[in-house]
Design an enzyme around this catalytic site. Sequence first.
Site, PDB file in Angstrom:
ATOM      1  N   ASP A 171       6.892  -2.160   3.979  1.00 24.97           N
ATOM      2  CA  ASP A 171       5.477  -1.821   4.108  1.00 24.97           C
ATOM      3  C   ASP A 171       5.071  -1.234   5.381  1.00 24.97           C
ATOM      4  OD1 ASP A 171       2.982  -1.960   2.887  1.00 24.97           O
ATOM      5  OD2 ASP A 171       2.654  -3.826   3.533  1.00 24.97           O
ATOM      6  N   HIS A 172       4.241  -0.042   5.301  1.00 29.65           N
ATOM      7  CA  HIS A 172       3.795   0.367   6.550  1.00 29.65           C
ATOM      8  C   HIS A 172       4.804   0.669   7.741  1.00 29.65           C
ATOM      9  CE1 HIS A 172      -0.437   0.430   5.177  1.00 29.65           C
ATOM     10  NE2 HIS A 172      -0.132  -0.659   4.788  1.00 29.65           N
ATOM     11  N   ALA A 192      -5.689  -3.946  -1.544  1.00 34.96           N
ATOM     12  CA  ALA A 192      -6.141  -4.331  -3.067  1.00 34.96           C
ATOM     13  C   ALA A 192      -6.437  -5.683  -3.383  1.00 34.96           C
ATOM     14  CB  ALA A 192      -5.260  -3.533  -3.980  1.00 34.96           C
TER      15      ALA A 192
END
Length: 307
Positions: free
Chosen positions: A82-83, A212
Amino acid sequence: MPLEYLSRMYERANRENYAIGQFNVSNLEFVQAAVGAAVELNAPVILATSSSAIKYAGIETLVAMVRSVADRAPVPVALHLDHGEDLAQAELCMKHGYTSVMIDASHAPLEENIRISREVVQRARLMGVTVEAELGRLGGIEDHVKVSEREAFLTDPDDAARFVRESGCDALAVAVGTSHGAYKFKGRPVIDFERISAIKRRVGIALVLHGASSVDPASVADINRYGGHLEDAHGLDEPSYREAILRGINKVNIDTDLRLKWTAVLRRLLAEKPGEFDPRKLLGPARDAVREVIKEKIRLLGSAGKA
Ligand code: G3H
Ligand code: 13P
Ligand code: ZN
């Protein structure tokens, strides 16, 4: 099952118009919660580790933990960075067996973002690994920011078309009004749904919604009731998820909601059972509550039964 390449999951989710949940993990309990929820609902699932998760647990430990739990699960599990910060980090993850990496060069100007992302894609292709890239800036959007200024942060559909064509990424993270963490909106969520449709029309590939989490008011209330302090925390509501998916989102990233539920349960247990000091009696119930949150998300995203 062995870890699954995310491109396979995207292909079906895009065709059948649903989203797969990405759940961030950095400990055994979250890994068990996510895979357990997916198995129960016969759903594909994405386990993601950020740079700080890797720093916290160590990449070898994370991969071994995820693999050993996924191997025994009869549903597809992907392991995703992630990222991702740069090519070196993405390569390190690929070498350790991640089946998907994100390269986040969204802070860079368009040309440079394309160049950095394309390099990762070229390297990933050699190993069959899936690549997510990001265009646009997430981040808290303050009330006093003018609409024109706010728009400058959001993903431009024309730029997105060029970005995807030239970088070759498999999935695109878009900025459409969400932000990371527990403080996303002052009240009701404001998401630029029309922008999601416009980007999807131009690029066709899987779109990813970061930031989200829904920031469940019950978890926030429990945290505050048992000695925590969180104010004005608001996230997405159910109709927002549905609308975003309808318009082309195929991956939804959830971290904060898991952390909030985890903290709420731990705070309550520590307050209610002052004599308890067996970690399993504290972490076990927290893990089971996180698993229930993940089940709710999987149902909402439409990926239950899609394993
Ligand atoms: O997008 C950010 C994720 O929630 C990861 O957060 O860097 O604290 O692990 P972290
Ligand atoms: P939340 O902070 O809303 O859970 O977002 C997580 C995320 O986008 C991870 O990449
Ligand atoms: Zn994110």
